[in-house]
Design a protein around this motif. Structure first.
Motif, PDB file in Angstrom:
ATOM      1  N   ARG A 263       8.364   5.951   0.587  1.00 54.76           N
ATOM      2  CA  ARG A 263       7.956   4.932  -0.391  1.00 54.76           C
ATOM      3  C   ARG A 263       9.173   4.224  -0.973  1.00 54.76           C
ATOM      4  O   ARG A 263       9.143   3.012  -1.217  1.00 54.76           O
ATOM      5  CB  ARG A 263       7.106   5.561  -1.495  1.00 54.76           C
TER       6      ARG A 263
ATOM      7  N   GLN B 261      -0.270   5.065   0.618  1.00 52.67           N
ATOM      8  CA  GLN B 261      -0.628   5.659   1.910  1.00 52.67           C
ATOM      9  C   GLN B 261       0.574   6.238   2.639  1.00 52.67           C
ATOM     10  O   GLN B 261       0.429   6.891   3.674  1.00 52.67           O
ATOM     11  CB  GLN B 261      -1.325   4.608   2.786  1.00 52.67           C
TER      12      GLN B 261
ATOM     13  N   ASP C 219       0.836  -1.200   0.000  1.00 52.83           N
ATOM     14  CA  ASP C 219       0.000   0.000   0.000  1.00 52.83           C
ATOM     15  C   ASP C 219       0.872   1.253   0.000  1.00 52.83           C
ATOM     16  O   ASP C 219       0.779   2.119   0.884  1.00 52.83           O
ATOM     17  CB  ASP C 219      -0.946  -0.014   1.199  1.00 52.83           C
TER      18      ASP C 219
END
Length: 212
Positions: free
Chosen positions: A42, A35, A32
């Motif tokens: 990330r 988010q 995910d």
């Protein structure tokens, strides 16, 4: 491929590489990434995805857990050490003081890639104590991803593989940043991936032990 086999043959390497990207795609669905609050957060989870994918691909190729952990740690260190040399180069060029090198490099790393906007991203308290740099991490997105992987797909030793790679690099990494010919520039008594509430890292200006 494990046990008495000391080196992979070329077709075995090709098979591993072919299985790595599909494995990473499957694991990425669990991460995910959208988010996470920053590009650098990330990026770090993406690297954790490839760490976990490599470990599982090695298991699927027939390696024992211990051999797969060792291989992943060795591969990961080559990448980590290269990035750390690049990040620490400016401070190593402008000062010979190991404390300034450590404090300056860690400050840069806390801007990228370990910037700390808070959970679900990194959560870090950083302060200076004398000539030392203290960083207390209470949330680590890559570690959180690996725990989610274990919870949703079963435990294949993934968290231990993460610990033996990501969580063990800080000791030699600190010595590399200080670059004064000594070991023992880092200390940590608690670790999130071991179930502790914090990674209580101390980056020591002066080496005070033989290191790990």
């Amino acid at each position: 491929m494990d046990g008495a086999t000391l080196r992979w043959l070329s077709d075995e390497i090709d098979l591993f590489l072919e299985s790595l990207e599909p494995q990473a795609r499957r694991l990425r669905l669990l991460a995910d990434l959208g988010q996470l609050p920053s590009v650098s957060n990330r990026l770090m989870v993406e690297l954790a995805i490839y760490t976990a994918a490599a470990y599982r691909a090695l298991l699927n190729a027939g390696l024992s857990r211990a051999s797969a952990r060792s291989a992943v740690a060795d591969i990961g260190w080559d990448v980590y050490a290269l990035l750390l040399r690049l990040n620490s180069l400016p401070l190593r060029l402008i000062t010979r003081d190991p404390g300034r090198r450590l404090r300056g490099t860690i400050s840069l790393l806390l801007r990228f890639p370990f910037n700390a906007p808070g959970a679900p991203g990194y959560t870090v308290e950083a302060r200076r104590e004398g000539d030392d740099m203290i960083t207390h991490f209470t949330h680590c997105p890559p570690q959180t991803f690996v725990r989610k992987l274990v919870a949703e797909t079963g435990d294949r030793g993934d968290l231990e593989a993460f610990y033996e790679s990501w969580c063990q690099y800080d000791w030699p990494g600190a010595d590399m940043i200080a670059n004064d010919g000594h070991r023992g520039h880092y200390e940590r008594r608690q670790t999130l991936s071991r179930g502790d509430p914090v990674c209580d890292m101390c980056w020591k200006a002066q080496a005070r032990s033989n290191g790990t």
